[in-house]
Design a protein around this motif. Sequence first.
Motif, PDB file in Angstrom:
ATOM      1  N   GLU A 504       0.825  -1.205   0.000  1.00 17.62           N
ATOM      2  CA  GLU A 504       0.000   0.000   0.000  1.00 17.62           C
ATOM      3  C   GLU A 504       0.860   1.257   0.000  1.00 17.62           C
ATOM      4  O   GLU A 504       0.555   2.233  -0.696  1.00 17.62           O
ATOM      5  CB  GLU A 504      -0.928  -0.026   1.223  1.00 17.62           C
ATOM      6  N   ARG A 505       1.952   1.250   0.767  1.00 23.53           N
ATOM      7  CA  ARG A 505       2.846   2.419   0.776  1.00 23.53           C
ATOM      8  C   ARG A 505       3.497   2.607  -0.590  1.00 23.53           C
ATOM      9  O   ARG A 505       3.673   3.742  -1.054  1.00 23.53           O
ATOM     10  CB  ARG A 505       3.906   2.247   1.859  1.00 23.53           C
ATOM     11  N   MET A 506       3.854   1.510  -1.252  1.00 23.14           N
ATOM     12  CA  MET A 506       4.450   1.636  -2.575  1.00 23.14           C
ATOM     13  C   MET A 506       3.436   2.194  -3.578  1.00 23.14           C
ATOM     14  O   MET A 506       3.756   3.062  -4.395  1.00 23.14           O
ATOM     15  CB  MET A 506       4.974   0.272  -3.050  1.00 23.14           C
ATOM     16  N   ARG A 507       2.205   1.719  -3.517  1.00 27.60           N
ATOM     17  CA  ARG A 507       1.178   2.238  -4.415  1.00 27.60           C
ATOM     18  C   ARG A 507       0.931   3.724  -4.164  1.00 27.60           C
ATOM     19  O   ARG A 507       0.772   4.514  -5.099  1.00 27.60           O
ATOM     20  CB  ARG A 507      -0.131   1.466  -4.202  1.00 27.60           C
ATOM     21  N   GLU A 508       0.869   4.098  -2.885  1.00 25.28           N
ATOM     22  CA  GLU A 508       0.643   5.502  -2.558  1.00 25.28           C
ATOM     23  C   GLU A 508       1.771   6.377  -3.080  1.00 25.28           C
ATOM     24  O   GLU A 508       1.530   7.470  -3.623  1.00 25.28           O
ATOM     25  CB  GLU A 508       0.492   5.650  -1.046  1.00 25.28           C
ATOM     26  N   GLU A 525      10.071  18.872  -5.176  1.00 33.26           N
ATOM     27  CA  GLU A 525       8.987  17.965  -4.789  1.00 33.26           C
ATOM     28  C   GLU A 525       9.112  16.623  -5.510  1.00 33.26           C
ATOM     29  O   GLU A 525       8.904  15.564  -4.915  1.00 33.26           O
ATOM     30  CB  GLU A 525       7.645  18.605  -5.107  1.00 33.26           C
ATOM     31  N   ILE A 526       9.431  16.656  -6.790  1.00 32.61           N
ATOM     32  CA  ILE A 526       9.569  15.410  -7.548  1.00 32.61           C
ATOM     33  C   ILE A 526      10.710  14.581  -6.987  1.00 32.61           C
ATOM     34  O   ILE A 526      10.612  13.347  -6.846  1.00 32.61           O
ATOM     35  CB  ILE A 526       9.788  15.717  -9.043  1.00 32.61           C
ATOM     36  N   ALA A 527      11.831  15.225  -6.637  1.00 32.33           N
ATOM     37  CA  ALA A 527      12.958  14.484  -6.067  1.00 32.33           C
ATOM     38  C   ALA A 527      12.569  13.847  -4.735  1.00 32.33           C
ATOM     39  O   ALA A 527      12.935  12.696  -4.443  1.00 32.33           O
ATOM     40  CB  ALA A 527      14.156  15.419  -5.887  1.00 32.33           C
ATOM     41  N   GLU A 528      11.818  14.592  -3.921  1.00 28.09           N
ATOM     42  CA  GLU A 528      11.383  14.049  -2.629  1.00 28.09           C
ATOM     43  C   GLU A 528      10.446  12.858  -2.812  1.00 28.09           C
ATOM     44  O   GLU A 528      10.588  11.834  -2.130  1.00 28.09           O
ATOM     45  CB  GLU A 528      10.690  15.156  -1.830  1.00 28.09           C
ATOM     46  N   LEU A 529       9.511  12.986  -3.743  1.00 26.08           N
ATOM     47  CA  LEU A 529       8.581  11.876  -4.002  1.00 26.08           C
ATOM     48  C   LEU A 529       9.300  10.684  -4.615  1.00 26.08           C
ATOM     49  O   LEU A 529       8.937   9.525  -4.360  1.00 26.08           O
ATOM     50  CB  LEU A 529       7.456  12.350  -4.933  1.00 26.08           C
ATOM     51  N   LEU A 533       9.398   6.864  -3.186  1.00 26.93           N
ATOM     52  CA  LEU A 533       9.084   5.671  -3.973  1.00 26.93           C
ATOM     53  C   LEU A 533      10.193   4.641  -3.858  1.00 26.93           C
ATOM     54  O   LEU A 533       9.937   3.440  -3.761  1.00 26.93           O
ATOM     55  CB  LEU A 533       8.863   6.069  -5.434  1.00 26.93           C
ATOM     56  N   ARG A 534      11.446   5.088  -3.893  1.00 27.40           N
ATOM     57  CA  ARG A 534      12.559   4.143  -3.753  1.00 27.40           C
ATOM     58  C   ARG A 534      12.477   3.404  -2.417  1.00 27.40           C
ATOM     59  O   ARG A 534      12.625   2.177  -2.361  1.00 27.40           O
ATOM     60  CB  ARG A 534      13.889   4.886  -3.860  1.00 27.40           C
ATOM     61  N   GLN A 592       5.095   7.809 -18.608  1.00 24.11           N
ATOM     62  CA  GLN A 592       4.908   6.514 -19.252  1.00 24.11           C
ATOM     63  C   GLN A 592       5.786   5.458 -18.602  1.00 24.11           C
ATOM     64  O   GLN A 592       5.359   4.329 -18.339  1.00 24.11           O
ATOM     65  CB  GLN A 592       5.227   6.634 -20.748  1.00 24.11           C
ATOM     66  N   ALA A 593       7.032   5.804 -18.324  1.00 28.40           N
ATOM     67  CA  ALA A 593       7.933   4.852 -17.669  1.00 28.40           C
ATOM     68  C   ALA A 593       7.446   4.500 -16.274  1.00 28.40           C
ATOM     69  O   ALA A 593       7.533   3.349 -15.839  1.00 28.40           O
ATOM     70  CB  ALA A 593       9.342   5.441 -17.616  1.00 28.40           C
ATOM     71  N   LEU A 594       6.926   5.501 -15.539  1.00 26.50           N
ATOM     72  CA  LEU A 594       6.410   5.237 -14.197  1.00 26.50           C
ATOM     73  C   LEU A 594       5.211   4.301 -14.265  1.00 26.50           C
ATOM     74  O   LEU A 594       5.065   3.399 -13.430  1.00 26.50           O
ATOM     75  CB  LEU A 594       6.024   6.555 -13.525  1.00 26.50           C
ATOM     76  N   ARG A 595       4.359   4.497 -15.252  1.00 27.03           N
ATOM     77  CA  ARG A 595       3.198   3.624 -15.382  1.00 27.03           C
ATOM     78  C   ARG A 595       3.620   2.182 -15.679  1.00 27.03           C
ATOM     79  O   ARG A 595       3.059   1.231 -15.132  1.00 27.03           O
ATOM     80  CB  ARG A 595       2.271   4.153 -16.477  1.00 27.03           C
ATOM     81  N   GLU A 596       4.623   2.017 -16.529  1.00 29.27           N
ATOM     82  CA  GLU A 596       5.122   0.671 -16.795  1.00 29.27           C
ATOM     83  C   GLU A 596       5.760   0.062 -15.552  1.00 29.27           C
ATOM     84  O   GLU A 596       5.650  -1.142 -15.296  1.00 29.27           O
ATOM     85  CB  GLU A 596       6.128   0.719 -17.946  1.00 29.27           C
ATOM     86  N   PHE A 597       6.420   0.908 -14.767  1.00 26.09           N
ATOM     87  CA  PHE A 597       6.992   0.423 -13.515  1.00 26.09           C
ATOM     88  C   PHE A 597       5.887  -0.042 -12.561  1.00 26.09           C
ATOM     89  O   PHE A 597       6.018  -1.071 -11.887  1.00 26.09           O
ATOM     90  CB  PHE A 597       7.825   1.543 -12.886  1.00 26.09           C
ATOM     91  N   GLN A 598       4.788   0.711 -12.505  1.00 28.08           N
ATOM     92  CA  GLN A 598       3.657   0.309 -11.666  1.00 28.08           C
ATOM     93  C   GLN A 598       3.095  -1.038 -12.121  1.00 28.08           C
ATOM     94  O   GLN A 598       2.804  -1.916 -11.308  1.00 28.08           O
ATOM     95  CB  GLN A 598       2.560   1.379 -11.722  1.00 28.08           C
ATOM     96  N   GLU A 599       2.936  -1.188 -13.435  1.00 26.40           N
ATOM     97  CA  GLU A 599       2.419  -2.455 -13.947  1.00 26.40           C
ATOM     98  C   GLU A 599       3.361  -3.612 -13.609  1.00 26.40           C
ATOM     99  O   GLU A 599       2.918  -4.710 -13.277  1.00 26.40           O
ATOM    100  CB  GLU A 599       2.219  -2.352 -15.458  1.00 26.40           C
TER     101      GLU A 599
END
Length: 866
Positions: A504-508, A525-529, A533-534, A592-599
């Motif tokens: 759940e934390r990874m999905r969030e 903000e992007i670097a922090e997020l 995620l890592r 797009q890369a993030l979405r593929e990573f999620q999948e």
Amino acid sequence: MPEQTQKPERIDLKDQVLLTYLGLWAERLCVGFWPLWSALIAFLAFIFLGLHEVLPLELVWGFFVFSAFGACFGAWYAWRRFALPSREEALERIDASLVGRPIRAVRDRQAIGAGDAASEALWREYQRRMMEKIRVARAIPPTIRLAAADPFGLRYVALLALSIGLVFGSVWRLGTVGEIAGPSAGAANAAMGPSWEGWIEPPLYTGLPSIYLNDATGDMLEVPKGSEVTLRLYGAAGAITVNETVSAQLGTVTSVAAPEQSFEILQDGRLEISGTGDRWWDIVARPDAAPFVEFTGPAETAAGGVFSMPFEAMDDYGIERGEAVIALDMALVDRRYGLALEPESNEALRVVLPLPVTGARDDFEETLMEDFSQHPWANLPVTITLTALDEAGQMGMSDPVEINLVARKFFNPLAAAVVELRRDLLWNRENAPRIAQLLRAISHEPDTLFKRETDYLRLRTILRRMETKVAYGGLDDETVAELSEALWDLALNLEDGNLSDALERMREAQDKLAEALRNGASEEEIAELMQELREATNEYMQQLAQQQQQEQQDGEQGEQGESMQLSQQDLQDMMDRIQELMEQGRMAEAEQALREFQEMMENMRVTQSQSGQGEGQEAMEGLAETLREQQGLSDQAFRDLQEQFNPNARAGESGQNEGRNGGQGRGEQHEGQGEGEGRAEQGQNGSGEEEGEGQGGAQEGQTQEQSLAERQQALRDELSRQARGLPQMGGEAGEAARDALEGAGRAMEQAEDALRQNDLAEAIDRQAEAMERLREGMDNLGEAMAQANEGQEGQDGQNAETAGRQSSDPLGRNRRGFSGAEESMVGDEDVYRRARELLDEIRRRSGEAGRSETERSYLERLLDRF
């Protein structure tokens, strides 16, 4: 005066008198003849319905006599009551309905004052006025009052019977009245000669057709035992005799005056009809065989700990019901620790066997599926015996099978201990003091065992509850059930809580980063997020590896888990590539890369869950994503509805967001957008020209509702595609899932129409309905998947799995795609540059006003897609 000497004008009342005269006829006929026509109608209804053909002869003749008596009474009643009407009576009835009886007045003659001019003038004036009253004369309808003469409504009963006879009977049955059995009928039958006809009707449960003996060929008939023979004999009594030895009756049955004989075939024998047209048959009574039922495979544990065991059943005509009887094998139970005491209940479990919903039940294969994880006999030795019952009442029984009642296994040591203590409590409540002592020992040093404080608090609550009940009178049934339920929930949290929380934390973290990319967040903000995620991904991978190691140690998997093919370094390379794309300002490609990573991570979770569902699990994941997107659309519509009633509050919130997060505030308005639109907006705003706040606010009011409607339409199209791609799953659950998804599609279509009409309140209601139907469809799909999963891990699947490990990711896909460390994601810069150039060209062309509406719409769809 001259006008006073004129005679009054004559008025023609022929039509009124004729109609009133006919009404008098109808009235006199109904009042006088209602008993007679009621008796005749009842007789006709009796004949039309064919009751004279099925009722005993005595009842038929009795009805005829009663009808004749009723007819005679009706004729006498009519003779007493009926009187011929006359036209004078009709004229008198019309006159009685007028004021002052003017008709009688104009027919009178002047009795006194004749010859006196004044008297005659007065008389003429009087008649003229009466004639004026006659002009309004009307025909008088008949007055038919029979309620007093027929208080029980017998006439209506007769009419109702006649109506039923005309609808369900036949008028042509009047011609069969002369065939009623009697002296003349007997003579006719005698003239025709003796004859017979007969049938053999098998029991209904066999489903076999009847045999018409007159057309039966051959001298031998094989019929099911219990078949009924019906014979009808025509002609003089004794002309035809029946001899049979199949009904187990003593002696010979000879024909009598009764025209019909029937008996049941209970044994092999002979049926012989002697007389005109002699016939005989050797009857073979085929007994009904007992059902056969047997297991065809070993017991397995399906997804979620569901016990599954295939079986087959056969019967000559069909199985009515069956059950599995599960008995505890006390001789093989390890009677130690909590099992040392005698069990409180040793009654066998009875589970209803699944039978085919459609198709024949004479020969079929099914799988017994039941979840025994919460039963105290879970994973203990038992004997299972299958029983099957046919419609003849015969029972078939399989050989008892000695197995362990396989159920869900817990790999977390603490969860396994809690489940074992729960089993001891259900085994015998006298184990409660020992269980409390062990729970207290377990919770002595919580820091080393419990990963979450809530689990520790739950265990302490259960412990206090148990110790209190033991100290004050012992445990009753309600308390035992309550404590067992609490211990089960605690074990589930201990087993799955860590992995579920990490997922759940990874999905969030993934959702937050995707939202930041769509809304144009700052680099900080992007670097922090990205760092968040890592960390969440690393934690999830650690929990996944730990669970796999426990499963391997328990012997669930004989080989190294395939999830380890995707190394931690591969994941780090993927996230590094995503961060690099974001630093270069290539936000669409980063998204797009993030979405593929999620999948990839979702697919890895599917593989590791050992669901074994393949296409079904992919469909479930797709529906879950559709549900999340629908929730986002509903949230956006709700915020827009709030803005309609309080625009200032929305503007203030937007200003605060911009002051705090730079350009991210404007992106708040697009929360819940689909990925296609998010990419299109990013592409338009990421070209280096930042839109002014005033311009964005001016355009937003014009395009927001249209945008929501288009996104709702796209989501509905996606749901239709997913529904068409559902795996073929039979049963009620599969059909219910498809029906629920169809209902969700209709609700989405209604929401889309409401959005196009700017009716946000109606759109929110329909979106809520769509989400409810989506959840229902997912529940039904999950149930269908559980029913379809019979633990099929055949040789073909093993070979494909082994071959896929060499060059595929956990889902068997080619690793040279996204998961390849350097070949696709990292290696080919020209591909990304060319894609960037194409996107810029599409955006340029879509902004040219000179192009046609069709072409620009096509270009916009390309931007939404890519």
